[in-house]
Design an enzyme around this catalytic site. Structure first.
Site, PDB file in Angstrom:
ATOM      1  N   HIS A  90     -48.859  10.574 117.538  1.00  0.00           N
ATOM      2  CA  HIS A  90     -48.507   9.619 118.600  1.00  0.00           C
ATOM      3  C   HIS A  90     -47.179   8.919 118.273  1.00  0.00           C
ATOM      4  O   HIS A  90     -46.257   8.887 119.094  1.00  0.00           O
ATOM      5  CB  HIS A  90     -49.650   8.611 118.745  1.00  0.00           C
ATOM      6  CG  HIS A  90     -49.426   7.520 119.742  1.00  0.00           C
ATOM      7  ND1 HIS A  90     -50.101   7.464 120.941  1.00  0.00           N
ATOM      8  CD2 HIS A  90     -48.620   6.432 119.719  1.00  0.00           C
ATOM      9  CE1 HIS A  90     -49.705   6.396 121.617  1.00  0.00           C
ATOM     10  NE2 HIS A  90     -48.815   5.737 120.890  1.00  0.00           N
ATOM     11  N   GLU A  91     -47.081   8.386 117.069  1.00  0.00           N
ATOM     12  CA  GLU A  91     -45.855   7.663 116.702  1.00  0.00           C
ATOM     13  C   GLU A  91     -44.666   8.618 116.576  1.00  0.00           C
ATOM     14  O   GLU A  91     -43.549   8.284 116.986  1.00  0.00           O
ATOM     15  CB  GLU A  91     -46.052   6.884 115.400  1.00  0.00           C
ATOM     16  CG  GLU A  91     -47.188   5.855 115.411  1.00  0.00           C
ATOM     17  CD  GLU A  91     -47.104   4.828 116.537  1.00  0.00           C
ATOM     18  OE1 GLU A  91     -46.024   4.665 117.142  1.00  0.00           O
ATOM     19  OE2 GLU A  91     -48.133   4.190 116.831  1.00  0.00           O
ATOM     20  N   LEU A  92     -44.910   9.794 116.032  1.00  0.00           N
ATOM     21  CA  LEU A  92     -43.802  10.747 115.892  1.00  0.00           C
ATOM     22  C   LEU A  92     -43.304  11.210 117.263  1.00  0.00           C
ATOM     23  O   LEU A  92     -42.115  11.488 117.435  1.00  0.00           O
ATOM     24  CB  LEU A  92     -44.244  11.955 115.052  1.00  0.00           C
ATOM     25  CG  LEU A  92     -44.478  11.674 113.560  1.00  0.00           C
ATOM     26  CD1 LEU A  92     -45.114  12.884 112.881  1.00  0.00           C
ATOM     27  CD2 LEU A  92     -43.168  11.295 112.855  1.00  0.00           C
ATOM     28  N   MET A 149     -52.934   9.853 115.366  1.00  0.00           N
ATOM     29  CA  MET A 149     -52.143   8.631 115.497  1.00  0.00           C
ATOM     30  C   MET A 149     -50.739   8.837 114.940  1.00  0.00           C
ATOM     31  O   MET A 149     -49.774   8.300 115.477  1.00  0.00           O
ATOM     32  CB  MET A 149     -52.822   7.477 114.778  1.00  0.00           C
ATOM     33  CG  MET A 149     -54.029   6.978 115.523  1.00  0.00           C
ATOM     34  SD  MET A 149     -54.436   5.310 114.944  1.00  0.00           S
ATOM     35  CE  MET A 149     -56.163   5.268 115.363  1.00  0.00           C
ATOM     36  N   ASN A 159     -41.109   8.658 118.543  1.00  0.00           N
ATOM     37  CA  ASN A 159     -39.846   8.796 117.824  1.00  0.00           C
ATOM     38  C   ASN A 159     -38.963   9.904 118.409  1.00  0.00           C
ATOM     39  O   ASN A 159     -37.741   9.849 118.331  1.00  0.00           O
ATOM     40  CB  ASN A 159     -40.134   9.058 116.333  1.00  0.00           C
ATOM     41  CG  ASN A 159     -38.892   9.364 115.539  1.00  0.00           C
ATOM     42  OD1 ASN A 159     -38.669  10.492 115.116  1.00  0.00           O
ATOM     43  ND2 ASN A 159     -38.040   8.367 115.365  1.00  0.00           N
TER      44      ASN A 159
END
Ligand SMILES: *[C@@H]1O[C@H](CO)[C@@H](O)[C@H](O)[C@H]1NC(C)=O
Ligand SMILES: *[C@@H]1O[C@H](CO)[C@@H](O)[C@H](O)[C@H]1NC(C)=O
Ligand SMILES: *[C@@H]1O[C@H](CO)[C@@H](O)[C@H](O)[C@H]1NC(C)=O
Ligand SMILES: *[C@@H]1O[C@H](CO)[C@@H](O)[C@H](O)[C@H]1NC(C)=O
Ligand SMILES: [Zn+2]
Length: 390
Positions: free
Chosen positions: A133-135, A130, A138
């Site tokens: 996923h966010e990185l 997860m 970004n």
């Protein structure tokens, strides 16, 4: 998992693993370029210059375990690409990795600016997958299911989603497609029965994966133009390519290892199929994180076990998952599961299995045929049978 907890998990994964198109930046029009979104009114915002992301943790809200999963994800990304994460102070945009918004995990798509652009994690995002996923948001990437070609792969009933959830499912019009569609992308959401399902049913459990896919790294390398100056330094096998983070080694499709992707990764075993069924057993013990409840009992990352099954030329290898115990059913197989690499293109994720406990035969023309088991929680044991046919 019971039906109810399954449902609750689905809802959680829907709402807690999302990225907003930028925090306070929602209203601005954001344009997509392939799987990469750029704001065309601010072209300098989008990708991170020289692929370097300067970040800090907002220590007031961010606990140590959460830091571990983020650092682990950063390590994965930076060891497969030319992206660098740096804690050095600069006068430019810095990423403020915070946990102040307790409702959601989110990241802006790309470098949108503000002196301290925020990326928010909550405890629900307590895993390396997860965090990755966010990185990856970004770095500039949208969800796999927001690609222009997603309707070829998914059936999506947009009307059924809430106003809050829908933005995570719409197709961005202006985008590039850098890589083939991969149901196993870490940027692909899990299914929602009837309203968000794969056209190829075999991929139901694969969607929502927390394993960073070969093509996830590859698309980062494409966008950031990461490559090795001397591509001839190493000749990669099995469709690997020189690793921009370490040019003397290759980035390999999952299930292949060694510097040039010609070796079976450890731990595991190489087996020779005959035309009679043979059997092998193995187990993976990921242990349990004992001070948490529910899904937080799992480790922040997976352990793996690999089988390489060979056969004489031109045979079809059959693999039967005869027994699998301890494997907890979940969307994306986030607690563990097994993938028999049946697709001819070994760079793509083949269907994964973690729910249906009845034995199933997988057929592959790949030689060797790679079987990859992975686990993040407790003890999983497998009994696998294999043979070749004409
Ligand atoms: C946050 O804590 C880490 C250690 O956990 C430390 O290295 C870092 O400097 C701290 N960051 C800030 C902005 O205080
Ligand atoms: C990081 O973000 C949090 C949450 O908005 C905020 O409280 C904190 O002051 C920010 N840190 C910096 C250095 O901007
Ligand atoms: C593997 O385990 C099964 C039971 O799950 C057992 O029947 C079988 O004999 C075992 N095979 C080997 C090779 O140990
Ligand atoms: C496999 O089959 C193809 C076409 O049927 C043939 O050209 C090739 O020589 C065969 N290879 C082996 C190793 O038998
Ligand atoms: Zn997302």
């Amino acid at each position: 998992m019971s039906y109810l907890s399954h449902l609750i998990f689905l809802l959680l994964s829907l709402f807690f693993c999302e990225a907003r198109a930028g925090d306070n930046y929602d209203e601005r029009s954001i344009r997509a370029k392939r799987q990469f979104l750029v704001q065309n009114f601010l072209p300098e915002y989008g990708s991170w210059p020289e692929g370097t992301v300067n970040y800090f943790f907002d220590n007031a809200t961010f606990d140590f375990n959460q830091q571990k999963s983020v650092l682990n994800a950063m390590e994965k990304i930076s060891s497969h690409t030319c992206i660098k994460y740096s804690t050095e102070e600069n006068d430019d945009v810095m990423l403020n990795i915070t946990s102040y918004d307790s409702s959601n995990c989110w990241a802006a798509i790309g470098r949108v600016g503000g002196r301290h652009q925020r990326l928010n994690f909550v405890k629900h995002c307590y895993s390396t997958g997860m965090a990755a996923h966010e990185l990856i948001h970004n770095l500039g990437f949208i969800h796999a299911h927001q690609r222009l070609d997603r309707d070829d792969y998914l059936i999506v009933n947009l009307e059924t989603f809430s106003d809050n959830a829908r933005p995570q499912y719409i197709i961005h019009r202006n985008q590039w497609t850098l890589v083939p569609y991969d149901y196993g992308s870490v940027m692909q959401y899990a299914l929602t029965d009837d309203d968000f399902v794969p056209r190829d049913e075999k991929y139901k459990e694969t969607m929502g994966s927390e394993i960073v896919a070969f093509y996830d790294y590859f698309m980062i390398n494409q966008l950031y133009e990461c490559s090795c100056a001397n591509e001839n330094q190493i000749e990669c096998k099995n469709q690997g390519y020189p690793n921009p983070a370490k040019c003397s080694e290759c980035n390999c499709p999952l299930g292949y290892g060694g510097a040039d992707c010609s070796q079976r990764p450890e731990p595991g075993i190489s087996l020779e199929a005959t035309n009679e069924w043979q059997s092998t057993n193995f187990s993976l013990d990921a242990g349990v994180v004992d001070n948490e409840v529910g899904k937080y009992r799992r480790q922040i990352d997976f352990i793996y076990h690999y089988l390489w099954i060979t056969a004489p030329g031109n045979k079809t290898i059959q693999v039967k998952v005869q027994e699998m115990s301890g494997v907890e059913c979940s969307d994306g197989c986030i607690f563990g599961g097994i993938e028999v690499k049946t697709k001819n293109d070994n760079r793509l994720t083949s269907p994964r299995k973690c729910c249906d406990q009845k034995s199933e035969i997988f057929e592959s023309r790949n030689n060797p045929t790679v079987v990859m088991a992975f686990n993040s929680l407790g003890l999983d044991t497998y009994n696998i049978e294999y043979r070749f046919t004409d």
